[in-house]
Design an enzyme around this catalytic site. Structure first.
Site, PDB file in Angstrom:
ATOM      1  N   ASN A   1      38.807  28.699  42.259  1.00 21.67           N
ATOM      2  CA  ASN A   1      39.108  28.677  43.694  1.00 21.67           C
ATOM      3  C   ASN A   1      37.774  28.718  44.424  1.00 21.67           C
ATOM      4  OD1 ASN A   1      39.885  29.158  46.309  1.00 21.67           O
ATOM      5  ND2 ASN A   1      40.709  31.219  45.921  1.00 21.67           N
TER       6      ASN A   1
ATOM      7  N   LYS B   1      37.175  28.369  47.465  1.00 24.14           N
ATOM      8  CA  LYS B   1      37.270  28.927  48.825  1.00 24.14           C
ATOM      9  C   LYS B   1      36.516  28.029  49.814  1.00 24.14           C
ATOM     10  CE  LYS B   1      38.048  33.412  46.795  1.00 24.14           C
ATOM     11  NZ  LYS B   1      37.951  34.865  46.867  1.00 24.14           N
TER      12      LYS B   1
ATOM     13  N   HIS C   1      47.329  33.045  48.803  1.00 26.63           N
ATOM     14  CA  HIS C   1      46.133  33.824  48.454  1.00 26.63           C
ATOM     15  C   HIS C   1      45.995  34.980  49.433  1.00 26.63           C
ATOM     16  CE1 HIS C   1      41.977  34.995  47.865  1.00 26.63           C
ATOM     17  NE2 HIS C   1      42.045  34.397  46.695  1.00 26.63           N
TER      18      HIS C   1
ATOM     19  N   GLU D   1      43.582  36.126  50.948  1.00 25.03           N
ATOM     20  CA  GLU D   1      42.770  35.831  52.139  1.00 25.03           C
ATOM     21  C   GLU D   1      43.597  35.071  53.181  1.00 25.03           C
ATOM     22  OE1 GLU D   1      39.474  34.137  49.973  1.00 25.03           O
ATOM     23  OE2 GLU D   1      39.012  36.133  49.205  1.00 25.03           O
TER      24      GLU D   1
ATOM     25  N   GLU E   1      46.295  39.034  41.717  1.00 22.26           N
ATOM     26  CA  GLU E   1      44.942  39.327  42.170  1.00 22.26           C
ATOM     27  C   GLU E   1      44.954  40.610  42.991  1.00 22.26           C
ATOM     28  OE1 GLU E   1      42.476  35.472  42.363  1.00 22.26           O
ATOM     29  OE2 GLU E   1      43.634  35.550  44.198  1.00 22.26           O
TER      30      GLU E   1
ATOM     31  N   GLY F   1      36.070  39.607  44.670  1.00 24.99           N
ATOM     32  CA  GLY F   1      34.706  39.510  45.176  1.00 24.99           C
ATOM     33  C   GLY F   1      33.958  40.833  45.207  1.00 24.99           C
TER      34      GLY F   1
ATOM     35  N   SER G   1      37.204  39.208  40.432  1.00 25.33           N
ATOM     36  CA  SER G   1      35.956  39.528  39.721  1.00 25.33           C
ATOM     37  C   SER G   1      36.010  39.183  38.233  1.00 25.33           C
ATOM     38  CB  SER G   1      35.575  40.996  39.923  1.00 25.33           C
ATOM     39  OG  SER G   1      35.354  41.250  41.310  1.00 25.33           O
TER      40      SER G   1
HETATM   41  P1  PGA Z   1      36.615  36.411  42.796  1.00 27.72           P
HETATM   42  O1  PGA Z   1      37.821  35.750  43.625  1.00 27.72           O
HETATM   43  O2  PGA Z   1      36.653  35.810  41.419  1.00 27.72           O
HETATM   44  O3  PGA Z   1      35.383  36.020  43.565  1.00 27.72           O
HETATM   45  O4  PGA Z   1      36.847  37.871  42.778  1.00 27.72           O
HETATM   46  C1  PGA Z   1      39.062  35.506  43.023  1.00 27.72           C
HETATM   47  C2  PGA Z   1      39.992  34.882  44.017  1.00 27.72           C
HETATM   48  O5  PGA Z   1      39.991  35.283  45.197  1.00 27.72           O
HETATM   49  O6  PGA Z   1      40.773  33.975  43.678  1.00 27.72           O
END
Ligand code: PGA
Length: 253
Positions: free
Chosen positions: A12, A14, A100, A102, A170, A176, A216
């Site tokens: 992803n 983003k 997601h 976000e 997640e 992140g 992560s």
């Molecule tokens: P990350 O993000 O691997 O940077 O923690 C995962 C995601 O939001 O899909």
């Protein structure tokens, strides 16, 4: 990981990447996959909308699947700046991510809206990655299983099949941040999600449906996470922006 479910390693991206770096990243991943020959896992990249077309060209013939990060619920119409699932299909997308955290946080997306987006994606012939996960406050309050169960019940269409639907668990607090739940905690939630999925889509589809871990994930923790019985790959943010790291996670399958 279970032999009957082919692991999915999904990147992803983003809101990252301009033309040159996006194409370079996609090309580097495609070269690695082509060089590796037959692999046990499926690879998916989900660039921002602006790069989908260029990335489609860069990965053409490599076997890497292409996805987007969101879609609208409607097929077409007066929805300024939105993108429909049919448009994504038309660009060559195989998958779309919906729900997601976000999107849920930044755009107030509810389970009901995520459900409608998943329906739109499936109707357009896309496979869908439906994201769920608890916040840190919910985990601290002991609500992890309840929250994820409610998100499965509310976000996943009842007619979803293992062949067209993937769940990504997640934990919001792990995205992140470099922090992850323990392996036991991850397996506990994944097993619970599979049991809740069975209520929604039936035992046999739930048993075959892939449940990814996200938050992560990196080459150093991927082997242990993907080895867990109910973890069928990863949805990877930060580490998917480096071809070596993303490929390293694939190799851990
Ligand atoms: P990350 O993000 O691997 O940077 O923690 C995962 C995601 O939001 O899909």
């Amino acid at each position: 990981m279970t032999a009957s479910r082919r692991p999915l390693i999904a990147g992803n991206w983003k809101m990252n990447g301009l033309s040159a770096d996006g194409v370079a990243l996609a090309t580097a991943i495609a070269d690695k996959l082509k060089g590796a020959g037959d692999v046990s896992f499926e690879m998916l990249v989900c660039p921002p909308f602006t790069l989908i077309s260029r990335v489609a060209d860069a990965i053409s013939g490599s076997g890497i699947k292409l996805g987007a990060q969101d879609c609208h619920t409607a097929e077409k119409g007066a929805h300024t700046a939105d993108i429909s699932a049919a448009m994504l299909k038309d660009l060559g997308c195989d998958y779309v991510i919906v729900g997601h955290s976000e999107r849920r946080t930044d755009h107030g997306e509810t389970n009901e809206l995520v459900h409608a987006k998943a329906e739109a994606a499936l109707s357009a012939g896309l496979d869908v990655v439906i994201c769920i996960g608890e916040t840190e406050a919910e985990r601290d309050a002991g609500k992890t299983l309840d929250v994820n169960g409610a998100q499965i019940a509310g976000s996943v269409p009842g007619h979803a099949k293992a062949a067209n639907t993937v769940i990504a668990y997640e934990p919001v607090w792990a995205i992140g941040t470099g922090r992850t739940p323990t392996n036991d905690e991850v397996q506990e939630v994944h097993a619970y999600i599979r049991a809740e999925l069975a209520k929604k889509v039936g035992e046999s589809e739930a048993g075959a449906m892939r449940i990814l871990y996200g938050g992560s994930m990196k080459p150093t923790n991927a082997t242990d996470l993907i080895a867990l019985a109910d973890v069928d790959g990863g949805l990877i943010g930060g580490a998917s922006l480096q071809a070596d790291d993303f490929w390293g996670i694939g190799e851990s399958c």
